[in-house]
Design a protein around this motif. Structure first.
Motif, mmCIF file in Angstrom:
data_model
loop_
_atom_site.group_PDB
_atom_site.id
_atom_site.type_symbol
_atom_site.label_atom_id
_atom_site.label_comp_id
_atom_site.label_asym_id
_atom_site.label_seq_id
_atom_site.Cartn_x
_atom_site.Cartn_y
_atom_site.Cartn_z
ATOM 1 N N LEU A 1 0.826 -1.206 0.000
ATOM 2 C CA LEU A 1 0.000 0.000 0.000
ATOM 3 C C LEU A 1 0.861 1.256 0.000
ATOM 4 N N ARG A 2 1.935 1.223 0.760
ATOM 5 C CA ARG A 2 2.780 2.413 0.861
ATOM 6 C C ARG A 2 3.634 2.605 -0.394
ATOM 7 N N GLU A 3 3.914 1.494 -1.071
ATOM 8 C CA GLU A 3 4.714 1.606 -2.303
ATOM 9 C C GLU A 3 3.855 1.970 -3.507
ATOM 10 N N MET A 4 2.586 1.700 -3.380
ATOM 11 C CA MET A 4 1.712 1.694 -4.532
ATOM 12 C C MET A 4 1.633 3.040 -5.275
ATOM 13 N N GLY A 5 1.534 4.138 -4.533
ATOM 14 C CA GLY A 5 1.377 5.454 -5.134
ATOM 15 C C GLY A 5 2.343 5.707 -6.282
ATOM 16 N N GLY A 6 3.621 5.395 -6.115
ATOM 17 C CA GLY A 6 4.636 5.685 -7.107
ATOM 18 C C GLY A 6 4.410 5.028 -8.451
ATOM 19 N N TYR A 7 3.745 3.873 -8.453
ATOM 20 C CA TYR A 7 3.539 3.156 -9.707
ATOM 21 C C TYR A 7 2.219 3.477 -10.386
ATOM 22 N N HIS A 8 1.187 3.519 -9.603
ATOM 23 C CA HIS A 8 -0.128 3.552 -10.247
ATOM 24 C C HIS A 8 -0.871 4.863 -10.097
ATOM 25 N N CYS A 9 -0.405 5.683 -9.197
ATOM 26 C CA CYS A 9 -1.235 6.814 -8.858
ATOM 27 C C CYS A 9 -0.939 8.008 -9.747
ATOM 28 N N GLU A 10 -2.011 8.568 -10.306
ATOM 29 C CA GLU A 10 -1.825 9.733 -11.145
ATOM 30 C C GLU A 10 -1.844 11.021 -10.334
ATOM 31 N N ASN A 11 -2.259 10.871 -9.105
ATOM 32 C CA ASN A 11 -2.339 12.052 -8.245
ATOM 33 C C ASN A 11 -0.950 12.406 -7.723
ATOM 34 N N LEU A 12 -0.487 13.571 -8.091
ATOM 35 C CA LEU A 12 0.884 13.953 -7.750
ATOM 36 C C LEU A 12 1.094 14.017 -6.241
#
Length: 598
Positions: A221-232
């Motif tokens: 969950l904590r790693e996820m933002g960097g790969y999939h998240c379009e929200n800067l």
DNA sequence: TAACGAAGCGCG
DNA sequence: AAAGCGCGCTTCGTTA
């Protein structure tokens, strides 16, 4: 009131001998150091005296004196006092007993049944609150105060006993139901005393696997933002500069420490709706945005973080509530759940510490039930009534389609699906919902249609089950005319005679049919459990374990497992004849098992 | 620090 | 209109 502290065994025996000759019943109560019988030290014993305003107290050291008492014992919650006695080496369970707590519940299921609440309501005597304001514990109080406190309980319990007996008679509650309730409590007393064995290795192994799942999912969950998240902003959050939700200020702060808690629903809602901009899901009831599983399911295709949160929730629930929950209650390899006979308004048994009735049963998670095992050399049997609610509804209503379901093995879900022109999976939910008396609003929600269409679905449902509709209407008429409905055992579900507003009446209408079905099923299962437990003990084959609403469990010696299985099956089926059920019952019995499982 | 209500979720 | 019944447990967040 006259209270006396008896110092000598002779005095105690004199009074008991007097009771044996002259008393129809003797009121008893114990003062101890803990509400948990396993931790409780017996301090004092109180007993009714020669007349109704008289009570005595003597030291718990003289517990053995009670074994010569022959009269009917009256306790308020005998299960507790008997357990304390048993754990102090004295078995009182061969004596006849009546329980004012159980009787009070049979007389009015809608109120509290604690002695404090009852006395306060009936007599306005708040000696209990005064006592607890003055003294930190019973043991700290001086003898005079202890005597007054303990003996008042006896005098009031004695009055209560007379009063509830009169009320039960006036309400026409059958003596057979009163008797059954006490026998059931006796069986549960034995179950509680014996406890349930836990497979520690199995539990710990499952626990470490779950713990690893939780750790891994949290990391993902904590790693996820960097790969999939379009929200800067979320990307930034995912890379070291983490956001912290501050409940006090109710806003996000950028701080260097990763303190976001995926287990906090408020924080998850803020993440999904404020940070990621996912469409807000609103709770129909509270009108507030919600981050419950249904809401997450609705938006999970929009962001990969959502299904991960759902996974984590599941793992956390399983680990926290069931693995840790059980392990935290293990004493020498066993747990000691409580089975409460008056924990529900319908007559169901409620469980606690832990609640055996909520152990996972669906999908892979059913393996959690395997934590619970029989004694070495024993087997577990688990037998449940098939479609019990349908049988009971058919019995009451003689509805044609319900009878077809039972006699021809037709599927209720298929019949509903056909009648309403909907999918089987939705029909299943509709069937349960209708049993709970739902409105067109809920149906519309289930079917994903408009409220008028929901209303139409209900019309079709009642066309399909016209006989059932007539019976439900009859229930509503009885309710509105202020007559409580008795189930086949004579248990009453009472509702107010007057309603402040329309809504209260509508709520009662939803409850009345549902309670009748649920309560009938509950009494059938608990009656079967008592019979199973007593017969297994009589034959020396084993004992009852516990019940889960429409299921009886037992543990039996491997040697007699097959015979016991027949006995369980026959006993559960026999309940139908006992109450002259107009439809045949179905009972599904497991093979003899080495642990609790399907 | 304890007590409490709300949210969420396990079961039938 | 508060709009599906009956429960108990854990965690969170607020309040005494």
């Amino acid at each position: 009131m006259r209270f006396k502290y008896l110092e000598t065994v002779d005095e105690i025996h004199d009074l008991i001998a007097w009771h044996n000759r002259h008393s129809d019943f003797v009121v008893l109560d114990f003062e101890t150091t803990s509400k948990n019988p396993r931790e409780a030290k017996l301090l004092d014993i109180q007993m009714s005296g020669r007349d109704e305003d008289e009570a005595v107290m003597f030291s718990g050291e003289h517990l053995l004196c009670l074994t010569v008492l022959e009269s009917l014992q009256v306790f308020h919650n005998f299960k507790y006092d008997w357990k304390v006695a048993a754990l102090h080496g004295v078995d009182l369970s061969d004596k006849p007993v009546r329980d004012t707590m159980l009787l009070h519940h049979l007389a009015d299921e809608n109120v509290e049944h604690g002695l404090d609440a009852i006395i306060q309501g009936a007599h306005g005597d708040d000696y209990k609150s005064r006592f607890w304001e003055t003294y930190a514990s019973y043991a700290d109080a001086p003898r005079d105060a202890q005597l007054d406190y303990g003996c008042r309980d006896i005098v009031y319990t004695r009055r209560l006993y007379g009063e509830v007996c009169r009320r039960l008679q006036a309400d026409g509650v059958p003596e057979a139901l009163v008797e059954h309730t006490h026998r059931l409590a006796l069986a549960l007393y034995r179950t509680e005393l014996a406890g349930i064995r836990v497979d520690l290795d199995y539990t710990i192994e499952m626990g470490s696997a779950l713990k690893a799942d939780i750790t891994r999912t949290e990391r993902e969950l904590r790693e996820m933002g960097g790969y999939h998240c379009e929200n800067l902003e979320l990307q930034a959050w995912a890379k070291e500069i983490e956001k912290v939700w501050t409940p006090k200020g109710k806003k996000w702060k950028t701080l260097p420490k990763p303190e976001f808690n995926f287990g906090a629903s408020g924080q998850v809602a803020a993440l999904l709706y404020d940070e990621l901009g996912l469409p807000e899901q609103v709770d129909k009831k509270t009108k507030r945005r919600t981050a419950d599983d249904k809401a997450l399911e609705a938006v999970e295709h929009r962001h990969p973080i959502v299904p991960k949160i759902r996974e984590l929730r599941k793992f956390s629930k399983m680990y926290g509530a069931f693995i840790e929950g059980v392990l935290g209650k293990v004493q020498a390899g066993r747990i000691y759940p409580s089975f409460n006979v008056n924990g529900t308004v319908t007559g169901r048994i409620s469980h606690s510490e832990p609640n055996m009735g909520q152990m996972p049963s669906k999908g892979d998670w059913a393996k959690i039930r395997g934590i619970f095992i029989p004694e070495a050399g024993n087997k577990v049997l688990t037998c449940d009534y098939g479609q019990l609610e349908v049988c009971i509804a058919a019995h009451f209503s003689m509805d044609e389609n319900l009878l077809r379901i039972i006699h021809e093995g037709a599927s209720q879900h298929d019949i509903t699906a056909q009648g309403l022109g909907i999918e089987r999976s939705k029909a299943k939910t509709v069937n349960f919902s209708m049993q709970y008396g739902c409105t067109e609003f809920k149906i519309a929600e289930i079917l994903g249609c408009s409220v008028p269409e929901g209303k139409d679905a209900i019309r079709k449902y009642w066309e399909t089950y016209a006989g059932l509709k007539r019976f439900v209407d009859w229930c509503h008429k009885e309710l509105e005319e202020g007559r409580p409905i008795a189930n086949p055992f004579g248990r009453l579900r009472r509702f107010p005679k007057e309603y402040q507003n329309r809504w209260e009446l509508e709520a009662a209408k939803r409850q009345v049919f549902s309670s009748l079905i649920q309560g009938t099923g509950a009494d059938m299962t608990s009656r079967a459990f008592y019979l199973i437990d007593s017969q297994l003990r009589e034959r020396g084959w084993g004992r009852g374990w516990f019940t889960v609403h429409d299921e009886c469990l037992a543990e039996v010696s491997a040697e007699h497992a097959e015979e016991a299985r027949e006995l369980l099956q026959a006993t559960m089926l026999g309940i139908g004849e006992e109450i002259e059920l107009r439809v045949p019952l179905k009972v599904e019995c497991s093979q003899p098992l080495d642990r609790w499982q399907k």
